[in-house]
Design a protein around this motif. Sequence first.
Motif, mmCIF file in Angstrom:
data_model
loop_
_atom_site.group_PDB
_atom_site.id
_atom_site.type_symbol
_atom_site.label_atom_id
_atom_site.label_comp_id
_atom_site.label_asym_id
_atom_site.label_seq_id
_atom_site.Cartn_x
_atom_site.Cartn_y
_atom_site.Cartn_z
ATOM 1 N N THR A 1 0.825 -1.234 0.134
ATOM 2 C CA THR A 1 0.024 -0.078 -0.077
ATOM 3 C C THR A 1 0.835 1.033 -0.091
ATOM 4 O O THR A 1 0.432 2.141 -0.532
ATOM 5 C CB THR A 1 -1.072 -0.259 1.344
ATOM 6 O OG1 THR A 1 -0.097 -0.154 2.551
ATOM 7 C CG2 THR A 1 -2.097 -1.092 1.134
ATOM 8 N N GLU B 1 -9.645 12.077 -0.677
ATOM 9 C CA GLU B 1 -10.178 10.490 -0.441
ATOM 10 C C GLU B 1 -9.471 9.447 -0.854
ATOM 11 O O GLU B 1 -8.951 8.408 -0.121
ATOM 12 C CB GLU B 1 -11.756 10.500 -0.880
ATOM 13 C CG GLU B 1 -12.576 9.440 -0.167
ATOM 14 C CD GLU B 1 -12.653 9.433 1.144
ATOM 15 O OE1 GLU B 1 -12.834 8.302 1.859
ATOM 16 O OE2 GLU B 1 -12.934 10.489 1.718
ATOM 17 N N LYS C 1 -6.298 9.190 1.109
ATOM 18 C CA LYS C 1 -6.493 8.743 2.487
ATOM 19 C C LYS C 1 -6.730 7.140 2.442
ATOM 20 O O LYS C 1 -6.407 6.360 3.359
ATOM 21 C CB LYS C 1 -7.772 9.383 3.164
ATOM 22 C CG LYS C 1 -8.386 9.060 4.625
ATOM 23 C CD LYS C 1 -9.543 10.027 5.029
ATOM 24 C CE LYS C 1 -10.565 8.989 5.446
ATOM 25 N NZ LYS C 1 -11.926 9.781 5.882
ATOM 26 N N CYS C 2 -7.546 6.845 1.496
ATOM 27 C CA CYS C 2 -7.995 5.527 1.503
ATOM 28 C C CYS C 2 -6.573 4.587 0.968
ATOM 29 O O CYS C 2 -6.540 3.393 1.477
ATOM 30 C CB CYS C 2 -8.676 4.845 0.128
ATOM 31 S SG CYS C 2 -9.335 3.387 -0.078
ATOM 32 N N CYS D 1 -5.190 1.745 3.672
ATOM 33 C CA CYS D 1 -5.392 0.156 3.387
ATOM 34 C C CYS D 1 -4.388 -0.783 3.937
ATOM 35 O O CYS D 1 -3.117 -0.595 4.037
ATOM 36 C CB CYS D 1 -5.297 -0.007 1.979
ATOM 37 S SG CYS D 1 -6.803 0.877 1.083
#
Length: 124
Positions: free
Chosen positions: A87, A116, A119-120, A124
């Motif tokens: 990630t 967003e 952030k995701c 993760c």
Amino acid sequence: MGQSRYLDRPQPGPLWTGQRGALTISGIVQVVLAVGADAKLSGLRPHRLRHTYATRLREGGADVAQVQALLGHASLDTSARYFRAGTAEQAAVVDRVFDPRSAAVWREKHTDLWLELRKCLRAC
């Protein structure tokens, strides 16, 4: 003898020797554990060094066939495990692709989506 010279002209016999001759597998593990403890890396094992070597090769631009050859893997599938991005690497790719200098206009128009997405990827 440097690694590249050794790979060009492998010499017969053990690669590492101790006071009583060739190091055994457990002797190599003990040496790596001791060096790791000295470096404050408790539990360091030869396989972790091998994995780190393969990962650094990949990060340095080696392709899967080069990693396969250098590690002596029989199958490309075995070497391919080092080419799965984590990630943090995925987030770095997004940052690189959407570099502030080249993507400032896009980010201005899509700030919420951009934030967003970042952030995701980092969560993760």
